[in-house]
Design an enzyme around this catalytic site. Structure first.
Site, short mmCIF file in Angstrom:
data_model
loop_
_atom_site.label_atom_id
_atom_site.label_comp_id
_atom_site.label_asym_id
_atom_site.label_seq_id
_atom_site.Cartn_x
_atom_site.Cartn_y
_atom_site.Cartn_z
N GLN A 151 0.85 -1.19 0.00
CA GLN A 151 0.00 0.00 0.00
C GLN A 151 0.89 1.25 0.00
OE1 GLN A 151 -3.42 -0.37 -0.26
NE2 GLN A 151 -2.78 -2.50 -0.51
N HIS A 152 0.66 2.12 -0.98
CA HIS A 152 1.52 3.29 -1.12
C HIS A 152 1.40 4.26 0.05
CE1 HIS A 152 4.39 5.48 -3.32
NE2 HIS A 152 3.88 5.41 -4.52
N MET A 153 0.32 4.15 0.80
CA MET A 153 0.17 5.01 1.98
C MET A 153 1.35 4.88 2.94
SD MET A 153 -3.78 5.06 3.32
CE MET A 153 -4.08 3.31 3.17
#
Length: 216
Positions: A189-191
């Site tokens: 997840q790029h978060m």
């Protein structure tokens, strides 16, 4: 196992996190080949199974990188676990289905290997998607497709879980230019994980494979 909250006032990635949380909902997969030539030779000489060793390497790499152990708590606050345990798939040859089980992680490979083998043996004939009960919140999904030496793979999987875990996959190892290579993928997840962090994960797996004499 302790869960540590991220201080959003001082965290270096707070703007990146908010951007990917609210503006661009992004996840991605990185693929690479892991050199396992000497590791595989040693595993075979010792009469060990490769799958638990692969799970150990992936889990150890995750447990060295904070960004790979991040989650949201019940109040949706961001933090990270001290340690994560592998949640992995086992295959049922009779009906070609799989089940997801988990094993307790241990830095000592000999202890972890026995944990893993024992769980695989205990749950090998129990059918269903999730079979071994009491899986902890702090887990990492790990799987394999041992029938295919793939060059790339990706997921189209919206994540609803409070844990922002990576999803780790390997394929069938193969020989190329005198080296044995293992296709390896990490879906993140790029978060919480930029290209740097995911590259670090993959490079750490390679480092662990290269330095097998330190843990095997």
């Amino acid at each position: 196992m302790a869960f540590h909250l991220i201080d959003m006032e001082t965290w270096e990635r707070r703007e990146h996190y908010k951007y990917y949380q609210t503006m661009v909902h992004s996840s991605y997969t990185l693929n690479a080949n892991i050199r396992i030539t000497n590791l595989l030779k040693e595993i075979k000489q010792r009469g060990l199974r490769f799958y638990p060793a692969y799970i150990y390497m992936a889990s150890t790499a995750v447990n060295r990188i904070k960004e790979m152990r991040m989650a949201h708590d019940s109040e949706h606050r961001l933090g990270y676990w001290d340690e994560c345990h592998p949640s992995y798939t086992i295959f049922h040859k009779d009906d070609h289905t799989f089940s997801d089980i988990w094993s307790e992680y241990n830095k000592d490979f000999s202890v972890f290997y026995q944990n893993c083998i024992r769980d695989m043996e205990t749950w090998k004939d129990v059918k269903g998607v999730k079979t071994k009960p009491d899986k902890p919140e702090n887990f990492t999904p790990i799987s394999c497709v041992p029938w295919l030496s793939y060059t790339s793979q990706c997921y189209d999987t919206p994540m609803k879980s409070p844990m922002l875990f990576p999803v780790i996959l390997c394929g069938k190892y193969f020989e190329q230019n005198g080296e044995i290579l293992l296709p390896f993928s990490a879906y993140v997840q790029h978060m919480v994980s930029d290209g740097y962090h995911t590259s670090l994960l993959i490079n750490t797996v390679q480092e662990i494979a290269d330095n097998y004499e330190e843990w095997l």
